[in-house]
Design a protein around this motif. Structure first.
Motif, mmCIF file in Angstrom:
data_model
loop_
_atom_site.group_PDB
_atom_site.id
_atom_site.type_symbol
_atom_site.label_atom_id
_atom_site.label_comp_id
_atom_site.label_asym_id
_atom_site.label_seq_id
_atom_site.Cartn_x
_atom_site.Cartn_y
_atom_site.Cartn_z
ATOM 1 N N UNK A 142 38.019 28.577 68.904
ATOM 2 C CA UNK A 142 38.857 27.394 68.741
ATOM 3 C C UNK A 142 38.869 26.787 67.341
ATOM 4 N N UNK A 143 38.068 27.248 66.347
ATOM 5 C CA UNK A 143 38.122 26.623 65.027
ATOM 6 C C UNK A 143 39.471 26.810 64.351
ATOM 7 N N UNK A 144 39.740 25.926 63.393
ATOM 8 C CA UNK A 144 40.927 26.048 62.539
ATOM 9 C C UNK A 144 40.426 25.874 61.096
ATOM 10 N N UNK A 145 40.151 26.981 60.439
ATOM 11 C CA UNK A 145 39.512 26.962 59.122
ATOM 12 C C UNK A 145 40.207 27.962 58.214
ATOM 13 N N UNK A 146 40.375 27.588 56.950
ATOM 14 C CA UNK A 146 40.833 28.504 55.902
ATOM 15 C C UNK A 146 39.797 28.523 54.785
ATOM 16 N N UNK A 147 39.482 29.707 54.302
ATOM 17 C CA UNK A 147 38.694 29.872 53.078
ATOM 18 C C UNK A 147 39.581 30.629 52.096
ATOM 19 N N UNK A 148 39.885 29.997 50.985
ATOM 20 C CA UNK A 148 40.807 30.559 50.001
ATOM 21 C C UNK A 148 40.082 30.742 48.677
ATOM 22 N N UNK A 149 40.284 31.885 48.047
ATOM 23 C CA UNK A 149 39.715 32.121 46.730
ATOM 24 C C UNK A 149 40.859 32.354 45.750
ATOM 25 N N UNK A 150 40.898 31.509 44.721
ATOM 26 C CA UNK A 150 41.920 31.612 43.686
ATOM 27 C C UNK A 150 41.306 32.204 42.425
ATOM 28 N N UNK A 151 42.150 32.820 41.624
ATOM 29 C CA UNK A 151 41.703 33.325 40.332
ATOM 30 C C UNK A 151 42.653 32.838 39.251
ATOM 31 N N UNK A 152 42.119 32.691 38.032
ATOM 32 C CA UNK A 152 42.921 32.182 36.924
ATOM 33 C C UNK A 152 44.020 33.171 36.572
ATOM 34 N N UNK A 153 45.178 32.643 36.241
ATOM 35 C CA UNK A 153 46.284 33.479 35.782
ATOM 36 C C UNK A 153 46.061 33.854 34.320
ATOM 37 N N UNK A 154 46.852 34.782 33.848
ATOM 38 C CA UNK A 154 46.767 35.183 32.450
ATOM 39 C C UNK A 154 45.696 36.225 32.215
ATOM 40 N N UNK A 155 45.484 36.539 30.950
ATOM 41 C CA UNK A 155 44.528 37.578 30.575
ATOM 42 C C UNK A 155 43.105 37.020 30.593
ATOM 43 N N UNK A 156 42.191 37.819 31.132
ATOM 44 C CA UNK A 156 40.801 37.390 31.138
ATOM 45 C C UNK A 156 40.202 37.557 29.741
ATOM 46 N N UNK A 157 39.243 36.706 29.387
ATOM 47 C CA UNK A 157 38.576 36.864 28.089
ATOM 48 C C UNK A 157 37.900 38.227 27.992
ATOM 49 N N UNK A 158 37.797 38.730 26.787
ATOM 50 C CA UNK A 158 37.203 40.055 26.571
ATOM 51 C C UNK A 158 35.800 40.112 27.162
ATOM 52 N N UNK A 159 35.591 41.118 28.014
ATOM 53 C CA UNK A 159 34.280 41.324 28.604
ATOM 54 C C UNK A 159 33.901 40.344 29.689
ATOM 55 N N UNK A 160 34.833 39.500 30.120
ATOM 56 C CA UNK A 160 34.529 38.513 31.156
ATOM 57 C C UNK A 160 35.492 38.666 32.328
#
Length: 620
Positions: A112-130
């Motif tokens: 019966x639960x009503x739960x959302x777990x959402x994971x977002x990520x930053x748009x654009x290019x990731x920093x070098x090596x990160x």
């Protein structure tokens, strides 16, 4: 607070923060409307407030189709087996096949639960090596994934870096438990997603809501933590308390919370069903009336009250508030004030702690000089002379619906002449039901209803086309007295041709003219001011000059403007345009035009972003 003007839509709460996009999501809901699930990927991608087209529309907006293709595979949705409603027959639901995982409560109740777990990520290019920056959001609600016009409560918690925030490990444990509660084998992709998000919840901290200084999560039904007759998370010595619960039972007041309750708010029919002893410790009892029309079923409408398509109106929020001294404990989530919610069903409640000034009963429900509070809709309850009044017995249909929902149904796809056929089969028999007729049909082909026999394994072959093929099988159970229930069962398809999805996409878009109309709407200078329904209407009514072709529309001008101002939008649309080019539904010459502009926009980006060259365009 629970004020009528303090509203947050569930789909609105899913939209990514500025500068972020959805990376993955998992959810659990009791009842499920596939139309609402259809809107969820749109909420991740669309800038307008609407994620659905009107029921009368026969063709889906291209942007919605793109959102589905991009995001449906990132979602895992658990729901109680047998509680997925039958929506109108639409081919677009094919994009949601594989997203739904039916589950059943291990201790005999309901999930019966009503739960959302959402994971977002930053748009654009990731920093070098990160790695890209990621953020979690958790939504704990009383609202199912439906479009019910009911009063619900939703708690939104956003990840915040650093120490001192709330920890939500039990939310991850809930979803790991749901993996084990699945009625069938869970696909590896879903298992990996759940495990990854649950691991992230082990270390993440979340910002506390304003006025809250502590928070705890309580999950029921996956172990025996609150199964004892006197066990519950509620304080037993509160000086003042308020319970808001649409559904109530005698057992809650005797075995879950056998302590004084200052105020109780529920639905009138459920209050009528209580024995006098259940209300002995309740000070004041209220029903709830927000002016919603009372649902009166017509004689010919004998849908089961617990049918998953039965709309809920009026009160549906579940709130337990307790005050002691200057402190308040506020519980929100999915659990009703019933014994089964705390002893047999899978439920979740989030306990918020803080001063009475911000979390107390009066702050919770009271209004101001400028706006009414929820208390304005509390109506003093008058107990009828013949109470208790038993609730309608729908157990036969409900048990049968869940039993069919638990069955492992497989769909085998085979070529059939110039088209295709799908055979739906089970190894276990359908339930044997006295005085009940069972019908089934592929969801996308409502005209193919046929009667099937209870007491025997299902073995039904349906001739179909590639675009009408369905991984959802609809059922209807009708008793001799006219009582009826309908529901949908997800069915994994085996032997599906690889080109099915692209063929379906082409059939939904219709033709190149419609694509251009949608494209112009999507490339609007200020898409945030253009809701999706308006875009669809504009696309359907704008004049089109068949002879003038591309040059008659400002396509080039808007593409160039987007290339300069928002190249990420072109990157987001590129997979869709590539698929349409492969399926030969783009106007002559547009593939070359798109690739020229796209390559300029993506100059200097990671080569993997560009993807394959469009058919008909010069290869790089």
């Amino acid at each position: 607070m629970l004020q009528p003007t303090n509203r947050l839509t569930l789909l609105g709460a899913m939209r990514p923060p500025a500068g972020f996009r959805i990376e993955s999501a998992m959810a659990v809901t009791f009842t499920l409307d596939l139309r609402a699930l259809l809107a969820a990927p749109a909420a991740f991608a669309l800038s307008g407030p609407d994620g659905m087209v009107a029921d009368g529309e026969q063709l889906e907006p291209v942007e919605l189709l793109h959102a589905l293709r991009s995001h449906a595979s990132k979602i895992t949705v658990f729901n109680q087996a047998g509680y997925t409603a039958v929506p109108p027959s639409r081919r677009v639901f094919a994009f949601l096949e594989g997203a739904v995982v039916p589950v059943d409560a291990p201790r005999g109740g309901i999930v019966h639960p009503k739960v959302w777990v959402l994971r977002y990520e930053a748009c654009g290019d990731e920093p070098a090596g990160q790695a890209r920056e990621q953020r979690l959001r958790v939504l704990v609600a009383s609202r199912n994934l439906t479009f019910d016009p009911s009063w619900d409560a939703v708690l939104r918690l956003d990840e915040t870096p650093g120490a001192g925030g709330a920890r939500l490990e039990p939310v991850g444990e809930l979803f790991e438990g749901l993996l084990e509660a699945a009625v069938h084998d869970v696909a590896p992709g879903h298992r990996q997603r759940v495990q990854s998000l649950a691991a992230a919840l082990q270390t993440a901290t979340f910002a506390l809501p304003d006025g809250v200084d502590d928070l705890r999560v309580h999950v029921f039904g996956l172990d025996g933590r609150y199964s004892s007759p006197t066990g519950s998370p509620f304080p037993d010595n509160a000086e003042r308390s308020l319970i808001i619960s649409p559904f109530v039972s005698d057992g809650f007041f005797s075995s879950v919370h056998p302590h004084p309750v200052t105020e109780l708010v529920s639905l009138e029919a459920w209050l009528d069903s209580l024995k006098p002893t259940a209300l002995a410790n309740v000070g004041t009892t209220y029903s709830f009336d927000d002016g919603s029309p009372v649902e009166l079923a017509a004689p010919e409408d004998q849908t089961s009250p617990l049918d998953p398509a039965r709309p809920l109106a009026g009160l549906h929020a579940k709130v337990f508030a307790f005050e002691s001294g200057d402190r308040a404990h506020l519980f929100v989530g999915s659990a009703n004030a019933t014994r089964s919610a705390f002893h047999t069903s899978v439920e979740i409640l989030v306990e918020l702690m803080g001063p009475i000034a911000t979390l107390g009963v009066d702050r919770l429900c009271g209004g101001t000089d400028d706006e009414p509070g929820l208390r304005n809709w509390f109506i003093s309850y008058q107990r009828p002379a013949d109470a208790p009044v038993p609730l309608p017995d729908t157990s036969t249909l409900d048990r049968a619906r869940v039993a069919i929902g638990r069955l492992q149904i497989e769909g085998v796809v085979e070529a059939s002449g110039t088209d295709w056929a799908v055979t739906y089969r089970t190894s276990e028999p359908l339930p044997s039901l006295d005085n009940t007729v069972i019908h089934c049909w592929p969801l996308s082909s409502a005209g193919n209803r046929r009667e099937v026999a209870g007491g025997s394994p299902l073995e039904e072959r349906f001739e179909t086309s590639l675009e009408a093929m369905s991984g959802f099988l609809a059922f209807e159970l009708e008793q001799d007295d006219g009582a009826v229930t309908e529901f949908v069962v997800p069915v994994p398809l085996r032997g599906v041709p690889e080109h099915r999805e692209r063929f379906l996409l082409r059939s939904l878009i219709g033709n190149a003219e419609r694509f251009f109309r949608y494209l112009l709407a999507l490339l609007d200078e200020d898409p945030g001011q253009l809701d999706l329904l308006e875009a669809v209407e504009r696309a359907s009514t704008d004049a089109w000059d068949d002879e003038a072709g591309v040059a008659a529309l400002p396509v080039l001008e808007k593409l160039l403007r987007t290339m300069r101002r928002d190249p990420a939008k072109l990157a987001g649309l590129h997979p869709l345009v590539s698929d349409l080019a492969d399926d030969d539904v783009l106007p002559v010459g547009f593939a070359e035009l798109w690739m020229t502009i796209f390559n300029v926009a993506m100059a200097g980006a990671d080569p993997s972003v560009n993807g394959a060259a469009l058919e008909g365009a010069p290869a790089e």
